[in-house]
Design a protein around this motif. Structure first.
Motif, PDB file in Angstrom:
ATOM      1  N   VAL A  42      17.479  -7.603  -1.977  1.00  0.00           N
ATOM      2  CA  VAL A  42      17.846  -6.533  -3.415  1.00  0.00           C
ATOM      3  C   VAL A  42      17.135  -5.650  -2.765  1.00  0.00           C
ATOM      4  CG1 VAL A  42      15.735  -6.334  -5.170  1.00  0.00           C
ATOM      5  CG2 VAL A  42      16.689  -7.949  -4.632  1.00  0.00           C
ATOM      6  N   PHE A  43      18.251  -3.962  -2.997  1.00  0.00           N
ATOM      7  CA  PHE A  43      17.489  -2.710  -3.010  1.00  0.00           C
ATOM      8  C   PHE A  43      15.897  -2.428  -3.885  1.00  0.00           C
ATOM      9  CE2 PHE A  43      21.074  -4.523  -1.300  1.00  0.00           C
ATOM     10  CZ  PHE A  43      21.601  -3.901  -0.486  1.00  0.00           C
ATOM     11  N   LEU A  44      15.517  -1.575  -4.147  1.00  0.00           N
ATOM     12  CA  LEU A  44      14.158  -1.727  -4.789  1.00  0.00           C
ATOM     13  C   LEU A  44      14.444   0.552  -4.581  1.00  0.00           C
ATOM     14  CD1 LEU A  44      13.146  -3.916  -3.180  1.00  0.00           C
ATOM     15  CD2 LEU A  44      11.506  -3.651  -5.913  1.00  0.00           C
ATOM     16  N   LYS A  45      13.807   1.049  -5.475  1.00  0.00           N
ATOM     17  CA  LYS A  45      13.934   2.976  -5.179  1.00  0.00           C
ATOM     18  C   LYS A  45      12.361   2.990  -6.587  1.00  0.00           C
ATOM     19  CE  LYS A  45      16.089   7.161  -5.090  1.00  0.00           C
ATOM     20  NZ  LYS A  45      17.499   7.663  -5.664  1.00  0.00           N
ATOM     21  N   GLY A  46      12.089   3.193  -6.397  1.00  0.00           N
ATOM     22  CA  GLY A  46      10.860   4.223  -7.078  1.00  0.00           C
ATOM     23  C   GLY A  46      10.491   4.910  -6.759  1.00  0.00           C
ATOM     24  N   LYS A  47       9.815   5.908  -8.209  1.00  0.00           N
ATOM     25  CA  LYS A  47       9.470   7.112  -8.069  1.00  0.00           C
ATOM     26  C   LYS A  47       7.849   7.333  -8.198  1.00  0.00           C
ATOM     27  CE  LYS A  47      13.244   9.162  -9.386  1.00  0.00           C
ATOM     28  NZ  LYS A  47      13.330   9.767  -8.313  1.00  0.00           N
ATOM     29  N   PHE A  48       7.553   7.997  -7.116  1.00  0.00           N
ATOM     30  CA  PHE A  48       5.685   8.540  -7.954  1.00  0.00           C
ATOM     31  C   PHE A  48       5.507   9.155  -8.423  1.00  0.00           C
ATOM     32  CE2 PHE A  48       5.980   8.125  -2.497  1.00  0.00           C
ATOM     33  CZ  PHE A  48       5.596   7.037  -2.950  1.00  0.00           C
ATOM     34  N   ILE A  49       4.017   9.176  -9.496  1.00  0.00           N
ATOM     35  CA  ILE A  49       3.932   9.732 -10.612  1.00  0.00           C
ATOM     36  C   ILE A  49       3.714  11.507  -9.744  1.00  0.00           C
ATOM     37  CG2 ILE A  49       2.169  10.548 -12.679  1.00  0.00           C
ATOM     38  CD1 ILE A  49       1.623   6.892 -12.907  1.00  0.00           C
TER      39      ILE A  49
ATOM     40  N   ARG B 264       0.869  -1.530   0.139  1.00  0.00           N
ATOM     41  CA  ARG B 264      -0.452  -0.588   0.324  1.00  0.00           C
ATOM     42  C   ARG B 264       0.643   1.215   0.019  1.00  0.00           C
ATOM     43  NH1 ARG B 264      -5.871  -0.141   2.178  1.00  0.00           N
ATOM     44  NH2 ARG B 264      -6.206   2.876   1.558  1.00  0.00           N
ATOM     45  N   LEU B 265       0.794   1.877  -0.973  1.00  0.00           N
ATOM     46  CA  LEU B 265       1.210   3.136  -0.979  1.00  0.00           C
ATOM     47  C   LEU B 265       0.609   4.449  -1.168  1.00  0.00           C
ATOM     48  CD1 LEU B 265       4.168   2.319  -3.806  1.00  0.00           C
ATOM     49  CD2 LEU B 265       4.227   2.188  -1.361  1.00  0.00           C
ATOM     50  N   PRO B 266       1.039   5.451  -0.881  1.00  0.00           N
ATOM     51  CA  PRO B 266       0.070   7.211  -1.265  1.00  0.00           C
ATOM     52  C   PRO B 266      -0.369   7.614  -2.656  1.00  0.00           C
ATOM     53  CG  PRO B 266       2.302   7.538  -0.310  1.00  0.00           C
ATOM     54  CD  PRO B 266       2.152   5.949  -0.157  1.00  0.00           C
ATOM     55  N   LYS B 267       0.742   6.582  -3.553  1.00  0.00           N
ATOM     56  CA  LYS B 267       0.685   7.347  -4.440  1.00  0.00           C
ATOM     57  C   LYS B 267       0.912   6.868  -5.852  1.00  0.00           C
ATOM     58  CE  LYS B 267       1.942  12.558  -3.760  1.00  0.00           C
ATOM     59  NZ  LYS B 267       2.880  13.323  -3.813  1.00  0.00           N
ATOM     60  N   ALA B 268       1.218   6.514  -6.799  1.00  0.00           N
ATOM     61  CA  ALA B 268       1.118   5.828  -7.756  1.00  0.00           C
ATOM     62  C   ALA B 268       2.823   5.769  -8.348  1.00  0.00           C
ATOM     63  CB  ALA B 268       0.117   5.499  -8.892  1.00  0.00           C
ATOM     64  N   VAL B 269       3.155   4.369  -8.631  1.00  0.00           N
ATOM     65  CA  VAL B 269       4.656   4.362  -9.173  1.00  0.00           C
ATOM     66  C   VAL B 269       4.424   4.739 -10.393  1.00  0.00           C
ATOM     67  CG1 VAL B 269       6.534   3.426  -9.230  1.00  0.00           C
ATOM     68  CG2 VAL B 269       5.074   3.571  -6.887  1.00  0.00           C
ATOM     69  N   ALA B 270       5.480   5.905 -11.050  1.00  0.00           N
ATOM     70  CA  ALA B 270       6.043   5.598 -11.863  1.00  0.00           C
ATOM     71  C   ALA B 270       6.735   4.834 -13.196  1.00  0.00           C
ATOM     72  CB  ALA B 270       6.545   7.282 -12.832  1.00  0.00           C
TER      73      ALA B 270
END
Length: 223
Positions: free
Chosen positions: A216-223, A174-180
């Motif tokens: 595994v290290f993950l990094k995501g950016k929000f839209i 669950r995240l506050p925003k969609a991921v781009a």
């Protein structure tokens, strides 16, 4: 001298009360002085036991309905099992749940709005109605999640996970925003291909990758 005497003492009752329904605090206690093993000795004793429990419930403004399933809630989780035994009128009865759920017994924690189970079937559901207002939460994972953190500037998030060797790992978050955009590397610095899909109805992202027993290290950016 025995557990029942201790219980009655804690409730402020005589150590050996008479049979009947006794008010205690905001509730009530039904006493039936009989050896527990006798309750399953005959069908008649089982019926009397059920009758007494029903009487106690009615005394408190409640009741029960016979069914062919056992269902319980714990926080956002619904756990239910339908029996394949019991009274004939329940043999073909299906237990149905309607809402917004993640099916915890599916590999990808599939998002569903209805789940029906029949005799000798069971289910574990995550009820999103129970986490309204929550922006960050691991819903389901087949990899161990060591960390899930928001970037300081609010532009995205980072995760550190580790799955078993040779499996397809799935994580629903669950995240506050969609991921781009999403990037991932293993502990040796190698790029890891991670597929992701966003579900707007639950504000969750499903991450999928081939794990190889490495962090595994993950990094995501929000839209």
């Amino acid at each position: 001298q025995n557990p029942s005497e201790h219980l009655f003492e804690m409730l402020g009752l005589p150590l050996r009360p008479e049979d009947g329904i006794i008010p205690v605090g905001k509730g009530r206690v039904m006493v039936w002085n009989i050896a527990p093993a006798m309750l399953c000795a005959t069908a008649g004793m089982a019926r009397e036991y059920r009758t007494r429990v029903k009487e106690l419930l009615i005394e408190g403004g409640s009741d029960w309905e016979f069914s062919n399933h056992l269902t319980m809630r714990r926080g956002p989780y619904i756990i239910s099992a339908v029996m394949d035994e019991g009274a004939m009128e329940f043999r073909d009865k299906v237990q149905t749940f309607q809402g917004l759920y993640a099916d915890m017994l599916e590999n990808d924690y599939a998002i569903i709005t209805e789940k029906s189970i029949g005799a000798d079937e069971n289910t574990i559901l995550f009820d999103f109605a129970r986490i309204e207002g929550v922006d960050w939460r691991v819903i389901g994972c087949s990899s161990r999640v060591y960390s899930l953190e928001a970037e300081e500037d609010g532009s995205g998030f980072t995760m550190e996970v580790k799955g078993a060797d040779g499996i397809r790992s799935h994580l629903r978050i669950r995240l506050p925003k969609a991921v781009a955009e999403l990037k991932a590397k293993d502990q040796d610095g190698n790029q890891v291909k991670v597929d992701f899909t966003w579900d707007e109805s639950t504000r969750t992202i499903l991450l999928s990758y081939d794990s190889c027993n490495q962090t595994v290290f993950l990094k995501g950016k929000f839209i």
